[in-house]
Design a protein around this motif. Structure first.
Motif, PDB file in Angstrom:
ATOM      1  N   PRO A  81       0.801  -1.176  -0.083  1.00  0.00           N
ATOM      2  CA  PRO A  81      -0.162  -0.208   0.038  1.00  0.00           C
ATOM      3  C   PRO A  81       0.841   1.340   0.017  1.00  0.00           C
ATOM      4  CG  PRO A  81      -0.889  -1.662   1.606  1.00  0.00           C
ATOM      5  CD  PRO A  81       0.286  -2.030   1.300  1.00  0.00           C
ATOM      6  N   LEU A  82       0.289   2.285  -0.570  1.00  0.00           N
ATOM      7  CA  LEU A  82       1.127   3.475  -0.517  1.00  0.00           C
ATOM      8  C   LEU A  82       1.597   4.174   0.750  1.00  0.00           C
ATOM      9  CD1 LEU A  82      -0.974   5.673  -3.278  1.00  0.00           C
ATOM     10  CD2 LEU A  82       0.756   3.882  -3.616  1.00  0.00           C
ATOM     11  N   LEU A  83       0.977   4.082   1.856  1.00  0.00           N
ATOM     12  CA  LEU A  83       1.165   4.177   3.127  1.00  0.00           C
ATOM     13  C   LEU A  83       2.542   3.666   3.621  1.00  0.00           C
ATOM     14  CD1 LEU A  83       0.540   6.541   5.504  1.00  0.00           C
ATOM     15  CD2 LEU A  83      -0.977   4.916   6.373  1.00  0.00           C
ATOM     16  N   ASP A  84       2.473   2.325   3.214  1.00  0.00           N
ATOM     17  CA  ASP A  84       3.462   1.370   3.984  1.00  0.00           C
ATOM     18  C   ASP A  84       4.912   1.899   3.125  1.00  0.00           C
ATOM     19  OD1 ASP A  84       1.861   0.370   5.590  1.00  0.00           O
ATOM     20  OD2 ASP A  84       1.821  -1.620   4.157  1.00  0.00           O
ATOM     21  N   ILE A  85       4.685   2.122   1.592  1.00  0.00           N
ATOM     22  CA  ILE A  85       5.955   2.540   1.109  1.00  0.00           C
ATOM     23  C   ILE A  85       6.372   3.916   1.690  1.00  0.00           C
ATOM     24  CG2 ILE A  85       6.698   3.195  -1.264  1.00  0.00           C
ATOM     25  CD1 ILE A  85       4.605   1.261  -2.554  1.00  0.00           C
ATOM     26  N   VAL A  86       5.509   4.678   1.751  1.00  0.00           N
ATOM     27  CA  VAL A  86       6.067   6.101   2.278  1.00  0.00           C
ATOM     28  C   VAL A  86       6.878   5.996   3.534  1.00  0.00           C
ATOM     29  CG1 VAL A  86       5.460   8.508   2.888  1.00  0.00           C
ATOM     30  CG2 VAL A  86       4.514   7.506   0.997  1.00  0.00           C
ATOM     31  N   LEU A  87       6.134   4.973   4.470  1.00  0.00           N
ATOM     32  CA  LEU A  87       6.729   4.996   5.679  1.00  0.00           C
ATOM     33  C   LEU A  87       7.986   4.393   5.886  1.00  0.00           C
ATOM     34  CD1 LEU A  87       3.674   3.849   7.671  1.00  0.00           C
ATOM     35  CD2 LEU A  87       4.981   5.662   8.210  1.00  0.00           C
ATOM     36  N   GLN A  88       8.322   3.251   4.788  1.00  0.00           N
ATOM     37  CA  GLN A  88       9.476   2.761   4.456  1.00  0.00           C
ATOM     38  C   GLN A  88      10.792   3.903   4.373  1.00  0.00           C
ATOM     39  OE1 GLN A  88       8.978  -0.222   1.535  1.00  0.00           O
ATOM     40  NE2 GLN A  88       7.536  -1.107   3.044  1.00  0.00           N
ATOM     41  N   GLY A  89      10.365   4.858   3.831  1.00  0.00           N
ATOM     42  CA  GLY A  89      11.253   5.996   3.551  1.00  0.00           C
ATOM     43  C   GLY A  89      12.122   6.395   4.766  1.00  0.00           C
ATOM     44  N   ASP A  90      11.627   6.469   6.057  1.00  0.00           N
ATOM     45  CA  ASP A  90      12.464   6.764   7.154  1.00  0.00           C
ATOM     46  C   ASP A  90      13.273   5.573   7.517  1.00  0.00           C
ATOM     47  OD1 ASP A  90      13.454   7.635   9.517  1.00  0.00           O
ATOM     48  OD2 ASP A  90      11.733   8.774  10.031  1.00  0.00           O
ATOM     49  N   ARG A  91      14.294   5.165   7.107  1.00  0.00           N
ATOM     50  CA  ARG A  91      15.198   4.062   7.486  1.00  0.00           C
ATOM     51  C   ARG A  91      15.626   3.906   8.902  1.00  0.00           C
ATOM     52  NH1 ARG A  91      17.782   2.525   2.865  1.00  0.00           N
ATOM     53  NH2 ARG A  91      16.440   2.768   1.019  1.00  0.00           N
ATOM     54  N   GLU A  92      15.810   5.039   9.564  1.00  0.00           N
ATOM     55  CA  GLU A  92      16.094   5.071  10.993  1.00  0.00           C
ATOM     56  C   GLU A  92      15.052   4.568  11.797  1.00  0.00           C
ATOM     57  OE1 GLU A  92      18.022   7.904  14.607  1.00  0.00           O
ATOM     58  OE2 GLU A  92      17.112   8.909  12.680  1.00  0.00           O
ATOM     59  N   ARG A  93      13.918   5.085  11.374  1.00  0.00           N
ATOM     60  CA  ARG A  93      12.503   4.470  12.190  1.00  0.00           C
ATOM     61  C   ARG A  93      12.490   3.081  12.147  1.00  0.00           C
ATOM     62  NH1 ARG A  93       7.588   3.619  10.406  1.00  0.00           N
ATOM     63  NH2 ARG A  93       6.115   3.759  11.911  1.00  0.00           N
ATOM     64  N   GLN A 141      -4.517   5.633  -0.488  1.00  0.00           N
ATOM     65  CA  GLN A 141      -3.243   5.480   0.275  1.00  0.00           C
ATOM     66  C   GLN A 141      -3.392   3.863   0.857  1.00  0.00           C
ATOM     67  OE1 GLN A 141      -3.142   7.990   3.684  1.00  0.00           O
ATOM     68  NE2 GLN A 141      -3.525   9.732   2.468  1.00  0.00           N
ATOM     69  N   ALA A 142      -4.435   3.150   1.050  1.00  0.00           N
ATOM     70  CA  ALA A 142      -4.492   1.531   1.325  1.00  0.00           C
ATOM     71  C   ALA A 142      -4.540   1.155   0.148  1.00  0.00           C
ATOM     72  CB  ALA A 142      -5.944   1.576   1.846  1.00  0.00           C
ATOM     73  N   ARG A 143      -4.464   1.547  -1.159  1.00  0.00           N
ATOM     74  CA  ARG A 143      -4.269   0.509  -2.325  1.00  0.00           C
ATOM     75  C   ARG A 143      -2.890   0.351  -2.861  1.00  0.00           C
ATOM     76  NH1 ARG A 143      -7.201   4.084  -6.599  1.00  0.00           N
ATOM     77  NH2 ARG A 143      -6.376   2.808  -8.250  1.00  0.00           N
ATOM     78  N   PRO A 144      -2.467  -0.877  -3.435  1.00  0.00           N
ATOM     79  CA  PRO A 144      -1.432  -1.252  -3.605  1.00  0.00           C
ATOM     80  C   PRO A 144      -0.737  -0.372  -4.757  1.00  0.00           C
ATOM     81  CG  PRO A 144      -2.827  -2.860  -4.648  1.00  0.00           C
ATOM     82  CD  PRO A 144      -3.701  -1.960  -3.646  1.00  0.00           C
ATOM     83  N   ILE A 145       0.698  -0.193  -4.625  1.00  0.00           N
ATOM     84  CA  ILE A 145       1.040   0.696  -5.701  1.00  0.00           C
ATOM     85  C   ILE A 145       0.925   0.420  -7.088  1.00  0.00           C
ATOM     86  CG2 ILE A 145       3.358  -0.285  -5.756  1.00  0.00           C
ATOM     87  CD1 ILE A 145       2.981   3.459  -5.842  1.00  0.00           C
ATOM     88  N   ALA A 146       0.718  -0.937  -7.678  1.00  0.00           N
ATOM     89  CA  ALA A 146       0.494  -1.460  -8.702  1.00  0.00           C
ATOM     90  C   ALA A 146      -0.445  -1.042  -9.457  1.00  0.00           C
ATOM     91  CB  ALA A 146       0.571  -3.043  -8.441  1.00  0.00           C
ATOM     92  N   GLU A 147      -1.379  -0.581  -8.844  1.00  0.00           N
ATOM     93  CA  GLU A 147      -2.672  -0.170  -9.409  1.00  0.00           C
ATOM     94  C   GLU A 147      -2.529   1.275  -9.923  1.00  0.00           C
ATOM     95  OE1 GLU A 147      -5.956  -0.309  -6.900  1.00  0.00           O
ATOM     96  OE2 GLU A 147      -5.639  -2.342  -6.380  1.00  0.00           O
ATOM     97  N   PHE A 148      -1.706   2.067  -9.919  1.00  0.00           N
ATOM     98  CA  PHE A 148      -1.256   3.279 -10.208  1.00  0.00           C
ATOM     99  C   PHE A 148      -0.381   3.441 -11.309  1.00  0.00           C
ATOM    100  CE2 PHE A 148      -2.653   3.591  -5.793  1.00  0.00           C
ATOM    101  CZ  PHE A 148      -3.446   4.636  -5.720  1.00  0.00           C
ATOM    102  N   SER A 149      -0.636   4.786 -12.092  1.00  0.00           N
ATOM    103  CA  SER A 149       0.088   4.789 -13.314  1.00  0.00           C
ATOM    104  C   SER A 149       1.322   5.373 -12.899  1.00  0.00           C
ATOM    105  CB  SER A 149      -0.411   5.860 -14.228  1.00  0.00           C
ATOM    106  OG  SER A 149      -0.545   7.045 -13.536  1.00  0.00           O
ATOM    107  N   GLY A 150       2.412   5.527 -14.040  1.00  0.00           N
ATOM    108  CA  GLY A 150       3.667   6.014 -13.664  1.00  0.00           C
ATOM    109  C   GLY A 150       3.709   7.229 -13.137  1.00  0.00           C
TER     110      GLY A 150
END
Length: 622
Positions: A81-93, A141-150
């Motif tokens: 999901p989009l929200l999980d992808i963004v949360l992964q951006g903070d490597r330290e957390r 934000q809860a949908r998987p990234i694969a469902e979105f265009s480039g």
């Protein structure tokens, strides 16, 4: 202490030197806009700073433990999901949360203290707010990234970089995949960002509102100027004028002393003076020549005037496969209209453009067009229709089958495609050059209505200014879809809001729209003071809405006065031409003089209307 220091940087690509002993220092918290012509090396420099490109000389130093953030070139993929992808951006957390699963008690206390320090508990809310600002609602934000265009995936990549809260943020054309609403949100976010940033952008509004200084990359060197882009242009212009004046002064001194030397150098009684002047000439300062870039110019063919309205929609609906996207469309367009469409991506702006352009039939209702109406339609996706192995000349010749080669090349030259670029294969053209070709193709028939769907995505700042000037001179109607607020403010005099499945005139200007978006985005506050603050905001919004018709009236009057002044200048120039006063042209002279008198009356009426609106606005403000 500096966050980033570039010393004597040298970068060569394919034998071409892009940076030649260039220097730049970035202090903590300082946001810098990096500008320069297409191909100057801006994106290459960002890659070098990020460590993705080896430099050929010099040194790049980052402060110890400084965190670097950038938007990855590859769009994120997968089923997360989009929200999980963004949360992964903070490597330290993420690392701290993983360590906490197995940490010893004494280490666990340190981990929780650090998690509190970096705001780990609020991370999901922060990530959701960033995604919402970039156009993703809670369901998306809860949908998987694969469902979105480039393009939407690149927004997620941008959200991930912003969420990481780096010490230094590198952004390369961050608004290219954004609509106007997301661009305005990003401006607000960057203005409050506490870290440092280097931003490559052709968006003048963003560079004026969000940076502390402009770094100009030109001919291998970097020159830093404090302030936004407007201040950079002012200082650069003044420097060029001073440099040119000094060059003239030194050249005159040199010529004067050289003339004395040439006259007396071989005369014994004057030899000492001649030698003294030779030494003085050698000591004159070497003034670097002012090298002006060739200005970018665009020129739209002027259309034949037709009776208003040139187009009208009557209770029309538009959509795809029988499913309406827009309903209840009752609108009209006249020759002198300059309309910009507001509304988030996905609301139907491009659908409306296709309906008006005739590329989409109405599902219900009626679209009435003037019998001689020609429509020019530009959209970025049209680059996919270009044939890679063919040249701009090939494309234009096919679009104008009856035109001579001279006429074909002349139409391309209107948009800066000179002989060399006109004969270059599409596959070898830059994005900006392809955009110029699409503009040339869209206007080949001198249309009365020009529809521009994101025309500036690949144009540099000079080309964007050339587009603004060309649209100011264009005597037809313009329908504009763009994420560039600067273009909207300079070109549009009417705004249509595309939202909730329909289109309606927006009574207000772009500042009113910014305020509306800010009000919608502001989260509800449950403290005791919140109701009064919301009430204050509501009252201010109502006050701006109440005065919006007056501001629109004043702006319309200003626009009419400008158009009348331009028409007056053309008629006066015509009447000043002796060739007009020959037998057989008396009727033409009389018509010009009659129109000139009418312009005087119309100008007085417009001035009176402007004064009345200005006085009413002043009274409302007091």
């Amino acid at each position: 202490m500096s966050l980033l220091t570039l010393s004597d940087i040298v970068i060569r690509i394919a034998g071409r030197t892009l940076l030649d002993r260039a220097d730049l220092t970035v202090d903590p918290g300082r946001r810098i806009g990096l500008v320069g012509r297409n191909g100057a090396g801006k994106s290459t420099l960002l890659k070098a700073i990020a460590g993705d490109l080896a430099i050929d000389g010099g040194e790049i130093r980052m402060a110890a433990r400084a965190r670097l953030g950038q938007v990855k070139q590859e769009a994120p993929e997968g089923d997360s999901p989009l929200l999980d992808i963004v949360l992964q951006g903070d490597r330290e957390r993420l690392a701290l949360l993983a360590e906490a699963e197995t940490a010893e008690p004494h280490r666990l206390a340190e981990i929780h203290e650090r998690l509190r320090a970096i705001g780990a508990d609020s991370a999901p809310a922060r990530a959701a707010a960033i995604l919402a600002g970039l156009g993703f609602d809670a369901a998306a934000q809860a949908r998987p990234i694969a469902e979105f265009s480039g393009g939407w995936r690149m927004r997620v990549a941008l959200a991930t970089a912003l969420f990481a809260q780096p010490d230094l943020l590198l952004l390369d054309e961050p608004t290219n995949h954004l609509d106007l609403e997301a661009t305005l949100w990003l401006e607000t976010w960057l203005a409050k960002f506490p870290g440092a940033a280097i931003i490559v952008s052709h968006d003048r509004g963003l560079l004026d509102r969000c940076v502390h200084a402009i770094a100009h990359l030109d001919r291998g060197k970097i020159t830093l100027t404090p302030g936004g882009f407007e201040e950079f242009v002012r200082i650069r212009t003044e420097r060029a004028a001073q440099q040119a004046a000094m060059a003239v002064k030194v050249a005159a001194q040199r010529a004067h002393m050289q003339a004395y030397v040439d006259r007396f150098r071989f005369k014994a009684s004057k030899a000492r003076q001649a030698q003294a002047r030779l030494k003085a000439i050698a000591k004159l300062p070497a003034i670097e020549a002012v090298v002006e870039d060739t200005p970018t110019r665009f020129e739209f063919p002027q259309p034949q005037q037709i009776a208003p309205p040139i187009l009208a929609l009557d209770r029309a609906a538009a959509g795809y496969d029988g499913r309406p996207v827009l309903r209840h469309l009752s609108l009209r367009v006249d020759m002198d209209d300059r309309i910009a469409l507001l509304g988030a991506n996905g609301n139907g702006k491009s659908t409306l453009a296709k309906l008006i352009a005739g590329r989409l039939d109405p599902l219900t209702g009626e679209v009435r067009r003037g019998p001689k109406l020609k429509v020019g339609y530009f959209a970025q996706h049209q680059t996919e229709e270009l044939v890679p192995g063919q040249t701009p000349v090939d494309h234009m010749a096919r679009a104008l089958p009856r035109a001579t080669e001279t006429q074909v090349r002349s139409q391309l030259a209107r948009f800066g495609l000179d002989a060399d670029r006109a004969g270059t294969a599409i596959s070898s053209l830059s994005g900006g050059e392809k955009a110029r070709l699409l503009l040339a193709l869209a206007t080949r028939d001198a249309p009365q209505l020009l529809i521009l769907d994101e025309p500036t995505n690949h144009l540099d700042i000079d080309a964007r200014e050339a587009l603004v000037r060309a649209l100011a001179d264009f005597e037809g109607a313009v329908l504009l879809i763009t994420h560039d607020p600067h273009l909207v403010e300079l070109v549009a005099d009417r705004l249509w809001l595309v939202a909730d499945g329909t289109v309606a005139p927006f009574e207000g200007d772009l500042d009113d729209y910014r305020a509306l978006l800010a009000e919608r985005a502001r989260p509800a506050n449950k403290t005791e003071a919140a109701p009064s603050r919301r009430e204050d905001r509501r009252e201010r919004a109502e006050a701006r809405a109440a005065t919006a018709p007056l501001r629109r009236r004043a702006k319309d009057a200003e626009a009419r006065m400008a158009k009348l002044a331009a028409e007056r200048a053309k008629i006066e120039a015509k009447l000043a031409d002796p060739a007009l006063y020959v037998p057989g042209r008396a009727v033409e002279v009389t018509a010009a003089q009659t129109r000139l008198a009418a312009i005087g009356r119309e100008t007085e009426a417009a001035e009176l209307e402007w004064l009345e609106a200005a006085e009413a606005l002043e009274a409302a403000g007091s």
